[in-house]
Scaffold this motif. Sequence first.
Motif, PDB file in Angstrom:
ATOM      1  N   THR A   1       0.824  -1.253   0.241  1.00 20.67           N
ATOM      2  CA  THR A   1      -0.143   0.242  -0.025  1.00 20.67           C
ATOM      3  C   THR A   1       0.864   1.275  -0.185  1.00 20.67           C
ATOM      4  O   THR A   1       0.603   2.340  -0.614  1.00 20.67           O
ATOM      5  N   ILE A   2       2.041   1.176   0.713  1.00 19.95           N
ATOM      6  CA  ILE A   2       2.866   2.372   0.868  1.00 19.95           C
ATOM      7  C   ILE A   2       3.586   2.570  -0.445  1.00 19.95           C
ATOM      8  O   ILE A   2       3.736   3.768  -0.916  1.00 19.95           O
ATOM      9  N   VAL A   3       3.917   1.602  -1.133  1.00 25.91           N
ATOM     10  CA  VAL A   3       4.650   1.670  -2.734  1.00 25.91           C
ATOM     11  C   VAL A   3       3.576   2.266  -3.531  1.00 25.91           C
ATOM     12  O   VAL A   3       3.891   3.236  -4.234  1.00 25.91           O
ATOM     13  N   GLY A   4       2.356   1.777  -3.343  1.00 27.88           N
ATOM     14  CA  GLY A   4       1.258   2.226  -4.221  1.00 27.88           C
ATOM     15  C   GLY A   4       1.123   3.822  -4.185  1.00 27.88           C
ATOM     16  O   GLY A   4       1.020   4.611  -4.857  1.00 27.88           O
ATOM     17  N   GLY A   5       1.288   4.209  -2.755  1.00 22.24           N
ATOM     18  CA  GLY A   5       1.071   5.641  -2.451  1.00 22.24           C
ATOM     19  C   GLY A   5       2.110   6.589  -3.021  1.00 22.24           C
ATOM     20  O   GLY A   5       1.876   7.556  -3.505  1.00 22.24           O
ATOM     21  N   PHE A   6       3.348   5.850  -2.842  1.00 23.71           N
ATOM     22  CA  PHE A   6       4.355   6.774  -3.430  1.00 23.71           C
ATOM     23  C   PHE A   6       4.277   6.729  -4.986  1.00 23.71           C
ATOM     24  O   PHE A   6       4.548   7.831  -5.709  1.00 23.71           O
ATOM     25  N   MET A   7       3.655   5.549  -5.544  1.00 18.58           N
ATOM     26  CA  MET A   7       3.615   5.719  -7.050  1.00 18.58           C
ATOM     27  C   MET A   7       2.710   6.764  -7.262  1.00 18.58           C
ATOM     28  O   MET A   7       2.910   7.532  -8.443  1.00 18.58           O
TER      29      MET A   7
ATOM     30  N   ALA B   1       3.267  14.509  -9.160  1.00 20.18           N
ATOM     31  CA  ALA B   1       4.255  15.314  -9.512  1.00 20.18           C
ATOM     32  C   ALA B   1       4.771  15.373 -10.989  1.00 20.18           C
ATOM     33  O   ALA B   1       4.942  16.359 -11.426  1.00 20.18           O
ATOM     34  N   TRP B   2       4.705  14.346 -11.608  1.00 18.72           N
ATOM     35  CA  TRP B   2       4.769  14.128 -13.172  1.00 18.72           C
ATOM     36  C   TRP B   2       3.834  15.151 -13.838  1.00 18.72           C
ATOM     37  O   TRP B   2       4.076  15.930 -14.937  1.00 18.72           O
ATOM     38  N   GLU B   3       2.611  14.894 -13.425  1.00 20.55           N
ATOM     39  CA  GLU B   3       1.378  15.670 -14.049  1.00 20.55           C
ATOM     40  C   GLU B   3       1.596  17.015 -13.764  1.00 20.55           C
ATOM     41  O   GLU B   3       1.171  18.054 -14.574  1.00 20.55           O
ATOM     42  N   TRP B   4       1.811  17.412 -12.373  1.00 18.14           N
ATOM     43  CA  TRP B   4       2.278  19.033 -12.311  1.00 18.14           C
ATOM     44  C   TRP B   4       3.058  19.509 -12.965  1.00 18.14           C
ATOM     45  O   TRP B   4       3.014  20.505 -13.468  1.00 18.14           O
ATOM     46  N   TYR B   5       4.333  18.786 -13.175  1.00 18.18           N
ATOM     47  CA  TYR B   5       5.403  19.308 -13.872  1.00 18.18           C
ATOM     48  C   TYR B   5       5.032  19.648 -15.257  1.00 18.18           C
ATOM     49  O   TYR B   5       5.250  20.838 -15.850  1.00 18.18           O
ATOM     50  N   HIS B   6       4.146  18.891 -15.920  1.00 24.47           N
ATOM     51  CA  HIS B   6       3.736  19.112 -17.320  1.00 24.47           C
ATOM     52  C   HIS B   6       2.896  20.219 -17.335  1.00 24.47           C
ATOM     53  O   HIS B   6       2.798  21.125 -18.456  1.00 24.47           O
TER      54      HIS B   6
ATOM     55  N   PHE C   1      -1.887  16.175  -0.748  1.00 23.49           N
ATOM     56  CA  PHE C   1      -1.505  16.355   0.569  1.00 23.49           C
ATOM     57  C   PHE C   1      -2.154  15.296   1.389  1.00 23.49           C
ATOM     58  O   PHE C   1      -1.334  14.758   2.370  1.00 23.49           O
ATOM     59  N   HIS C   2      -3.194  15.074   1.278  1.00 17.12           N
ATOM     60  CA  HIS C   2      -3.902  13.702   1.938  1.00 17.12           C
ATOM     61  C   HIS C   2      -3.476  12.371   1.756  1.00 17.12           C
ATOM     62  O   HIS C   2      -3.267  11.644   2.563  1.00 17.12           O
ATOM     63  N   VAL C   3      -3.103  12.311   0.394  1.00 23.11           N
ATOM     64  CA  VAL C   3      -2.297  11.222   0.103  1.00 23.11           C
ATOM     65  C   VAL C   3      -0.867  11.162   0.807  1.00 23.11           C
ATOM     66  O   VAL C   3      -0.373   9.834   1.519  1.00 23.11           O
ATOM     67  N   PHE C   4      -0.327  11.955   0.813  1.00 23.89           N
ATOM     68  CA  PHE C   4       1.083  12.155   1.585  1.00 23.89           C
ATOM     69  C   PHE C   4       0.916  11.854   3.050  1.00 23.89           C
ATOM     70  O   PHE C   4       1.622  10.890   3.641  1.00 23.89           O
TER      71      PHE C   4
ATOM     72  N   ILE D   1       1.052   8.079   7.576  1.00 29.52           N
ATOM     73  CA  ILE D   1       0.516   7.235   8.616  1.00 29.52           C
ATOM     74  C   ILE D   1       0.555   5.745   8.451  1.00 29.52           C
ATOM     75  O   ILE D   1       0.963   5.005   9.417  1.00 29.52           O
ATOM     76  N   ASN D   2       0.624   5.322   7.138  1.00 27.73           N
ATOM     77  CA  ASN D   2       0.678   3.923   6.870  1.00 27.73           C
ATOM     78  C   ASN D   2       2.087   3.456   7.197  1.00 27.73           C
ATOM     79  O   ASN D   2       2.039   2.402   7.596  1.00 27.73           O
ATOM     80  N   ILE D   3       3.044   4.180   7.007  1.00 28.75           N
ATOM     81  CA  ILE D   3       4.564   3.883   7.151  1.00 28.75           C
ATOM     82  C   ILE D   3       4.790   3.841   8.802  1.00 28.75           C
ATOM     83  O   ILE D   3       5.287   2.709   9.395  1.00 28.75           O
ATOM     84  N   ILE D   4       4.022   4.793   9.636  1.00 27.39           N
ATOM     85  CA  ILE D   4       4.008   4.466  11.297  1.00 27.39           C
ATOM     86  C   ILE D   4       3.430   3.274  11.556  1.00 27.39           C
ATOM     87  O   ILE D   4       3.952   2.378  12.156  1.00 27.39           O
ATOM     88  N   ILE D   5       2.159   2.866  10.814  1.00 32.01           N
ATOM     89  CA  ILE D   5       1.526   1.711  11.065  1.00 32.01           C
ATOM     90  C   ILE D   5       2.436   0.475  10.763  1.00 32.01           C
ATOM     91  O   ILE D   5       2.470  -0.718  11.449  1.00 32.01           O
TER      92      ILE D   5
END
Lengths: 280, 122
Positions: A120-126, A132-137, A226-229, A234-238
């Motif tokens: 789940t954490i990996v998915g969140g980072f993806m 970020a890529w979308e914002w950059y473009h 920001f919510h995803v972040f 939180i997921n990492i802490i858990i």
Amino acid sequence: MAAEATVKQESHSASMWKGGKSPFNVSWGKMMMWFFLVSDAFTFSSLILAYGTMRHRFAEVWPKANDVFTHFPFYDGHIPLAYVALMTFILIMSSVTMVLAVDAGHRRDNKGVALWMILTIVGGFMFLGSQAWEWYHFIHGTPAGAYIMPNGDVYKVAENAYHLHHLNPPHDALVSPLHQVISDKAVIADIKSKAEHIHGANLTRNEYGNPLFADFFFFITGFHGFHVFSGVIINIIIFLNVLAGVYARRGHYEHIEKTGLYWHFVDLVWVFVFTFFYLV
Amino acid sequence: MADHKNHPHGYYTGDIHNQFVEEHHDPNSKKAIWRTFWILLFITIFEVAIAFAPLSHGLLVTIFIVLTIVKAYFIIAYFMHLKHEEKGFGYTIILPFMLIVYFIGMLITEGNYIGMMGSIFK
């Protein structure tokens, strides 16, 4: 052991909420998480409502999402919706791994919880990386850019107005804020002499049209991101707690359920952002 | 507050939770999760596919909004397990959003009206 558990349970239930029983047979923590999510959903609703109001206010000059979000990694062409559909897929997938972590928690399977949490954490980072890529473009815009008049009217280059491509506009044509093709060379030269050539979008100017579109885009997807972040943190802490065996010792994995509720809520909000920003 | 001190494992929520789990835990839960996943994926692909279909804008918008609500239902009911909570709790969560629907109606009307006035009185 069993007797001890019964005694413990009785003494607990007498003090639940000091009223002796839990309303709706749901735990305090879960209920408060739900109430927080309701209030958070109201916040997102008001943001999307403000977006909808302004969109209808400026209906005729509002940019078409299919002209704006057309990039895809490693592909040098125009495919609207594909990238955001991929982002949606990533988020749905991470919701599935989250709910599988909750399921493993019900079975008291500590290893299973750890595995699904890290996925789940990996998915969140993806997802965050995709955003970020979308914002950059969006911020850097297209090579051809657009022409902005002193009064704020944005004249797009015809090659960027994909929704008018079936009209086969001449290569050097411009498109007016009201989506009309301008191919008269004298008019084009006049606009270019008065206007400023811009690329991309920021909070005050937007290559793709009305600047409010960019403002809402940055604010709503930023707030969601920001919510995803925070969800990932939180997921990492858990996850670290799971590795440390905190919940195995406690005997139940309710914390996974509570963070799970938050994580699914983030997915839920994205479903609405996807519809109102990209599809409609 | 005294309860916290008496019980080092924290709060009294855990026991209710365990009771709940033991009574209702469904051996087919994994199947239900993947079924929900396929439904969500299929709806999303369908939405992207019909976005470029030659349908009227109003019809497309209606389809998209209906499908969004369907997706929201599956996420809330199955991923967030609201369907497995007490019915009254579900109503407590969902009913306040009926007011949002009313609010949407008001604000979209207002937005259209301001836009119309803007184009009349340039």
